[in-house]
Write a protein that holds these residues in place. Sequence first.
Motif, PDB file in Angstrom:
ATOM      1  N   LEU A 195       0.818  -1.207   0.000  1.00 17.50           N
ATOM      2  CA  LEU A 195       0.000   0.000   0.000  1.00 17.50           C
ATOM      3  C   LEU A 195       0.856   1.263   0.000  1.00 17.50           C
ATOM      4  CD1 LEU A 195      -2.763  -1.065   2.559  1.00 17.50           C
ATOM      5  CD2 LEU A 195      -3.078  -0.665   0.117  1.00 17.50           C
ATOM      6  N   MET A 196       1.942   1.237   0.731  1.00 15.28           N
ATOM      7  CA  MET A 196       2.794   2.419   0.797  1.00 15.28           C
ATOM      8  C   MET A 196       3.565   2.650  -0.498  1.00 15.28           C
ATOM      9  SD  MET A 196       4.253   2.097   4.708  1.00 15.28           S
ATOM     10  CE  MET A 196       5.191   3.624   4.581  1.00 15.28           C
ATOM     11  N   SER A 197       3.730   1.604  -1.301  1.00 16.48           N
ATOM     12  CA  SER A 197       4.442   1.759  -2.568  1.00 16.48           C
ATOM     13  C   SER A 197       3.556   2.299  -3.683  1.00 16.48           C
ATOM     14  CB  SER A 197       5.029   0.412  -3.000  1.00 16.48           C
ATOM     15  OG  SER A 197       4.004  -0.531  -3.283  1.00 16.48           O
ATOM     16  N   ILE A 198       2.235   2.328  -3.484  1.00 15.93           N
ATOM     17  CA  ILE A 198       1.334   2.859  -4.502  1.00 15.93           C
ATOM     18  C   ILE A 198       1.426   4.383  -4.496  1.00 15.93           C
ATOM     19  CG2 ILE A 198      -1.075   3.027  -5.256  1.00 15.93           C
ATOM     20  CD1 ILE A 198      -1.586   0.338  -3.984  1.00 15.93           C
ATOM     21  N   PRO A 199       1.636   5.036  -5.637  1.00 13.88           N
ATOM     22  CA  PRO A 199       1.761   6.501  -5.661  1.00 13.88           C
ATOM     23  C   PRO A 199       0.485   7.193  -5.186  1.00 13.88           C
ATOM     24  CG  PRO A 199       2.511   5.524  -7.734  1.00 13.88           C
ATOM     25  CD  PRO A 199       1.853   4.434  -6.960  1.00 13.88           C
ATOM     26  N   THR A 200       0.669   8.360  -4.603  1.00 12.11           N
ATOM     27  CA  THR A 200      -0.467   9.118  -4.095  1.00 12.11           C
ATOM     28  C   THR A 200      -1.397   9.570  -5.215  1.00 12.11           C
ATOM     29  OG1 THR A 200       0.936   9.902  -2.287  1.00 12.11           O
ATOM     30  CG2 THR A 200      -1.130  11.070  -2.651  1.00 12.11           C
ATOM     31  N   HIS A 201      -0.820   9.832  -6.394  1.00 14.02           N
ATOM     32  CA  HIS A 201      -1.669  10.332  -7.480  1.00 14.02           C
ATOM     33  C   HIS A 201      -2.665   9.293  -7.959  1.00 14.02           C
ATOM     34  CE1 HIS A 201       0.499   7.998 -10.517  1.00 14.02           C
ATOM     35  NE2 HIS A 201       1.627   8.416  -9.984  1.00 14.02           N
ATOM     36  N   ALA A 202      -2.419   8.007  -7.679  1.00 14.55           N
ATOM     37  CA  ALA A 202      -3.401   6.989  -8.036  1.00 14.55           C
ATOM     38  C   ALA A 202      -4.672   7.158  -7.201  1.00 14.55           C
ATOM     39  CB  ALA A 202      -2.818   5.592  -7.837  1.00 14.55           C
ATOM     40  N   ARG A 203      -4.500   7.474  -5.933  1.00 11.45           N
ATOM     41  CA  ARG A 203      -5.659   7.730  -5.081  1.00 11.45           C
ATOM     42  C   ARG A 203      -6.355   9.030  -5.485  1.00 11.45           C
ATOM     43  NH1 ARG A 203      -1.411   5.732  -2.211  1.00 11.45           N
ATOM     44  NH2 ARG A 203      -1.772   4.014  -0.733  1.00 11.45           N
ATOM     45  N   GLU A 204      -5.547  10.069  -5.750  1.00  9.05           N
ATOM     46  CA  GLU A 204      -6.133  11.364  -6.101  1.00  9.05           C
ATOM     47  C   GLU A 204      -6.898  11.297  -7.414  1.00  9.05           C
ATOM     48  OE1 GLU A 204      -2.766  13.881  -6.152  1.00  9.05           O
ATOM     49  OE2 GLU A 204      -2.660  14.111  -3.950  1.00  9.05           O
ATOM     50  N   ALA A 205      -6.412  10.511  -8.355  1.00 11.61           N
ATOM     51  CA  ALA A 205      -7.133  10.359  -9.615  1.00 11.61           C
ATOM     52  C   ALA A 205      -8.478   9.689  -9.402  1.00 11.61           C
ATOM     53  CB  ALA A 205      -6.284   9.562 -10.602  1.00 11.61           C
ATOM     54  N   SER A 206      -8.509   8.705  -8.524  1.00 12.78           N
ATOM     55  CA  SER A 206      -9.779   8.041  -8.233  1.00 12.78           C
ATOM     56  C   SER A 206     -10.744   8.979  -7.529  1.00 12.78           C
ATOM     57  CB  SER A 206      -9.524   6.792  -7.375  1.00 12.78           C
ATOM     58  OG  SER A 206     -10.724   6.161  -7.022  1.00 12.78           O
ATOM     59  N   TRP A 207     -10.227   9.795  -6.603  1.00 13.59           N
ATOM     60  CA  TRP A 207     -11.099  10.742  -5.912  1.00 13.59           C
ATOM     61  C   TRP A 207     -11.615  11.807  -6.875  1.00 13.59           C
ATOM     62  CZ3 TRP A 207      -6.909  11.423  -1.579  1.00 13.59           C
ATOM     63  CH2 TRP A 207      -6.849  10.238  -0.834  1.00 13.59           C
ATOM     64  N   ALA A 208     -10.774  12.187  -7.834  1.00 14.09           N
ATOM     65  CA  ALA A 208     -11.204  13.201  -8.801  1.00 14.09           C
ATOM     66  C   ALA A 208     -12.347  12.700  -9.678  1.00 14.09           C
ATOM     67  CB  ALA A 208     -10.023  13.624  -9.677  1.00 14.09           C
ATOM     68  N   LEU A 209     -12.434  11.393  -9.850  1.00 11.68           N
ATOM     69  CA  LEU A 209     -13.524  10.811 -10.635  1.00 11.68           C
ATOM     70  C   LEU A 209     -14.788  10.597  -9.818  1.00 11.68           C
ATOM     71  CD1 LEU A 209     -11.535   8.161 -12.712  1.00 11.68           C
ATOM     72  CD2 LEU A 209     -12.424  10.369 -13.486  1.00 11.68           C
ATOM     73  N   GLY A 210     -14.761  11.034  -8.567  1.00 13.25           N
ATOM     74  CA  GLY A 210     -15.943  10.928  -7.726  1.00 13.25           C
ATOM     75  C   GLY A 210     -16.015   9.675  -6.880  1.00 13.25           C
ATOM     76  N   LYS A 211     -14.950   8.863  -6.859  1.00 18.91           N
ATOM     77  CA  LYS A 211     -14.951   7.647  -6.059  1.00 18.91           C
ATOM     78  C   LYS A 211     -14.698   7.985  -4.593  1.00 18.91           C
ATOM     79  CE  LYS A 211     -15.376   4.904  -9.630  1.00 18.91           C
ATOM     80  NZ  LYS A 211     -16.579   4.062  -9.845  1.00 18.91           N
ATOM     81  N   THR A 212     -15.356   7.255  -3.724  1.00 19.23           N
ATOM     82  CA  THR A 212     -15.128   7.440  -2.298  1.00 19.23           C
ATOM     83  C   THR A 212     -13.834   6.737  -1.887  1.00 19.23           C
ATOM     84  OG1 THR A 212     -16.430   5.470  -1.771  1.00 19.23           O
ATOM     85  CG2 THR A 212     -17.599   7.572  -1.876  1.00 19.23           C
ATOM     86  N   ARG A 213     -13.414   7.009  -0.672  1.00 20.76           N
ATOM     87  CA  ARG A 213     -12.173   6.401  -0.191  1.00 20.76           C
ATOM     88  C   ARG A 213     -12.303   4.875  -0.117  1.00 20.76           C
ATOM     89  NH1 ARG A 213      -7.766   8.271   2.800  1.00 20.76           N
ATOM     90  NH2 ARG A 213      -8.750  10.309   2.972  1.00 20.76           N
TER      91      ARG A 213
END
Length: 324
Positions: A195-213
Amino acid sequence: MATTFETAPPLLDPPRPAPRGDALRSWKWSHRLAFLTCWACGLALCAVTAAIVIYMGVRGIQYLNPELLFTRPTPGLQQHTTGGILDPILGTIVLTIIGIAIAVPLAVASAVWLVEYGKPAPLARAVESGIEVVAGTPDIVIAIFGLAIFQLPILAPLSFTASGGGVFGRSFLAAGAMMSLIALPLVFGAAREGLMSIPTHAREASWALGKTRICTIRTILLPQIRANIATGAALGMGRIVGDTAVVVVLLGATLQLEPQGNVPILGNLRGTGSTLTSYVYGASPAGEGNAPQKAYAAAFVLLLIVLTLNAAVDFLGRRKENRA
């Protein structure tokens, strides 16, 4: 009019290109000695590993036969009357499945909560410290703790119970629950690292598409750490397969599988039994089984299981590197 350009002053000490090679003869004698010592230690470890595998392979294959794998062990004073190792093999498989089935969900959920949420911070630090304590606790201490817990009357349906109502606290369920504590730190560490090796922008891209955490965790993060979870699970299974203290204390280390009750599956889980590790100890010259040849055969089977799990870990690790 001619235009003049000012040139920069030459560098006083221009950078030198990196050397193509590093000859050992150019080193100091102390550095050569340290280098040779490292090589000697590595070769010694390889020699010890090879000696164990070759010795157990030769002795195990010498005494291993199909009849030994598919017959149940029986008490006896001579090796030809003590049966095979079917029950210890089944006990190893059942105990490993129970332990890893409990450890993986708990470890992955803990890793996800600590990495993705981590609030409240004091509780997160306490959970992380608790997992580190469990990882450093000796197996025999975990076994004694499990025996004290499963001897409580409220947990009597999960373990072996005497006719008078006494709770022994020994069963596959009790041993599997404590085995999960042995495997949990390995799975937790692998999942948290993934989990720590996954880039932060992968999460931010998902949030930008309206996905919840939680949706991001389920659809984006967890699929990307499957290899990490599988690696941790394989390492955890290796620890479970090779443990003996929990088997002796919480499983009874009985020669055969002894169900508790008449229900087929639940009765076996509530009953006692043995694994390959306890069988090897009991049949070896150090135990009371007086069957050293069968101990070698069972140890060879156990070694094959451990080597298979190590190969699976190596395969998953290489697969992850190739994907990266």
